[in-house]
Design a protein around this motif. Structure first.
Motif, mmCIF file in Angstrom:
data_model
loop_
_atom_site.group_PDB
_atom_site.id
_atom_site.type_symbol
_atom_site.label_atom_id
_atom_site.label_comp_id
_atom_site.label_asym_id
_atom_site.label_seq_id
_atom_site.Cartn_x
_atom_site.Cartn_y
_atom_site.Cartn_z
ATOM 1 N N VAL A 193 -2.659 -53.009 25.052
ATOM 2 C CA VAL A 193 -2.644 -54.471 25.058
ATOM 3 C C VAL A 193 -4.065 -55.018 24.955
ATOM 4 C CG1 VAL A 193 -2.190 -56.509 26.489
ATOM 5 C CG2 VAL A 193 -0.457 -54.726 26.277
ATOM 6 N N ALA A 194 -5.000 -54.420 25.684
ATOM 7 C CA ALA A 194 -6.400 -54.865 25.638
ATOM 8 C C ALA A 194 -6.957 -54.766 24.227
ATOM 9 C CB ALA A 194 -7.248 -54.037 26.609
ATOM 10 N N HIS A 195 -6.674 -53.659 23.546
ATOM 11 C CA HIS A 195 -7.163 -53.503 22.175
ATOM 12 C C HIS A 195 -6.482 -54.497 21.234
ATOM 13 C CE1 HIS A 195 -9.891 -50.058 22.325
ATOM 14 N NE2 HIS A 195 -9.085 -49.504 23.218
ATOM 15 N N SER A 196 -5.205 -54.771 21.449
ATOM 16 C CA SER A 196 -4.500 -55.736 20.602
ATOM 17 C C SER A 196 -5.075 -57.135 20.784
ATOM 18 C CB SER A 196 -3.003 -55.733 20.936
ATOM 19 O OG SER A 196 -2.401 -54.502 20.602
ATOM 20 N N VAL A 197 -5.368 -57.511 22.018
ATOM 21 C CA VAL A 197 -5.950 -58.823 22.291
ATOM 22 C C VAL A 197 -7.323 -58.933 21.638
ATOM 23 C CG1 VAL A 197 -6.891 -60.302 24.107
ATOM 24 C CG2 VAL A 197 -4.666 -59.216 24.413
ATOM 25 N N ARG A 198 -8.102 -57.866 21.723
ATOM 26 C CA ARG A 198 -9.437 -57.892 21.112
ATOM 27 C C ARG A 198 -9.341 -58.039 19.591
ATOM 28 N NH1 ARG A 198 -12.623 -54.344 18.600
ATOM 29 N NH2 ARG A 198 -14.858 -54.815 18.621
ATOM 30 N N GLU A 199 -8.422 -57.322 18.968
ATOM 31 C CA GLU A 199 -8.278 -57.410 17.514
ATOM 32 C C GLU A 199 -7.792 -58.781 17.078
ATOM 33 O OE1 GLU A 199 -5.729 -54.243 16.351
ATOM 34 O OE2 GLU A 199 -7.117 -52.661 16.981
ATOM 35 N N LEU A 200 -6.955 -59.402 17.909
ATOM 36 C CA LEU A 200 -6.373 -60.691 17.544
ATOM 37 C C LEU A 200 -7.350 -61.838 17.735
ATOM 38 C CD1 LEU A 200 -3.954 -62.431 16.708
ATOM 39 C CD2 LEU A 200 -3.243 -62.433 19.110
ATOM 40 N N PHE A 201 -8.000 -61.885 18.905
ATOM 41 C CA PHE A 201 -8.833 -63.036 19.247
ATOM 42 C C PHE A 201 -10.331 -62.771 19.156
ATOM 43 C CE2 PHE A 201 -4.819 -63.601 21.594
ATOM 44 C CZ PHE A 201 -4.422 -64.818 21.075
#
Length: 292
Positions: A193-201
């Protein structure tokens, strides 16, 4: 008409907002023979005019024009608010010029154009003439048409950009849902989830933490600094914005004291976020994960 068609063709070749701004600024300046140009757009709250792109401006001048309060008495703000093209024959002597950096620039005159799309003003474009070249009052109608052309192109590009961002967010949410559904390991879910949030925002730091009810602390499950994981100690509930988000069951935003968007009556940031602001971070957003 031929000039407008050529400008329209150049702008229509752009694929996103930043490229539209850059191509519009460069093309208009080149086609009209100006020495320098820039485009400013309203901030989201319409409290500021922010310089988004410029061509041929010296750093000091670009910095002076960079962020102008929308209630400031300046030629640029006046043009945008009045919706009228402003023509200045001599930037050194015209009383409408309030910025010293403009008066001291190497240019002779300038034209400021409101950027409109339908009945909405998005910002303003400005153009400086070379030393010894005086802008003509006869160019008002042409410049107004250019402002409408640029404004319409900018609005279209901004809407397309919002649509792309919405699609990206929907995809990211789907990815996060799949991650959660496919794993029962809390640490694995937190990391993905942390990596997904970083890639998105694109935040500089991401922390996913678990609230331990008995001790009333947040224990980080995954902390990313850029793309690299890093260890972090547990945080008490009252020292972080995560505690506020947990109490309010909704997102909480904290702004650096140096932020121009921070209201004077805003409460001070919790200690953890205050330390982040001292390190140079500008904004922190805490989002609660609530079950049921």
């Amino acid at each position: 008409l031929e000039l407008l068609n050529e400008l329209a063709a150049s702008i229509n070749s752009a694929t996103d907002l930043d490229e539209t701004l850059l191509v519009g600024c460069r093309s208009a300046s080149r086609l009209l023979g100006f020495a320098a140009a820039g485009i400013t757009l309203f901030s989201a709250d319409r409290h500021f005019l922010a310089l988004r792109v410029s061509e041929g401006l010296e750093p000091a001048l670009a910095a002076a024009i960079g962020d102008l309060p929308a209630d400031e008495e300046s030629l640029l703000v006046h043009a945008v608010k009045s919706g009228e093209v402003q023509v200045v024959s001599d930037v050194r002597s015209d009383p409408r010029i309030r910025l010293d950096a403009v008066r001291q620039a190497r240019f002779t005159g300038c034209i400021v154009v409101p950027l409109k799309a339908r009945d909405r003003t998005l910002g303003g474009a400005f153009f400086f003439t070379r030393e010894g070249h005086v802008p003509s009052e006869a160019d008002r109608d042409l410049m107004l048409s250019i402002g409408m052309l640029l404004g319409t192109a900018i609005e279209k590009a901004a809407l397309l950009e919002k649509e792309r961002a919405a699609l990206q967010r929907m995809k990211a949410l789907d990815d996060i849902a799949l991650i959660i559904a496919s794993s029962l390991e809390v640490d694995v879910v937190a990391e993905k989830v942390a990596h997904s949030v970083r890639e998105l925002f694109g935040p500089e730091r991401v922390m996913v933490a678990r609230h331990i009810l008995d001790e009333d602390i947040f224990v980080p499950l995954c902390t990313l600094e850029g793309a690299a994981p890093r260890a972090h100690r547990p945080l008490s509930r009252d020292e972080t914005a995560m505690g506020l988000a947990f109490e309010e069951r909704g997102p909480v935003q904290c702004l650096s004291p140096k932020s121009r968007f921070r209201r004077p009556d805003s409460p001070p940031a919790p200690p953890f976020e205050a330390r982040l602001f001292e390190q140079g971070f500008g904004v922190v957003v805490a989002v609660p994960v609530v079950a049921g």
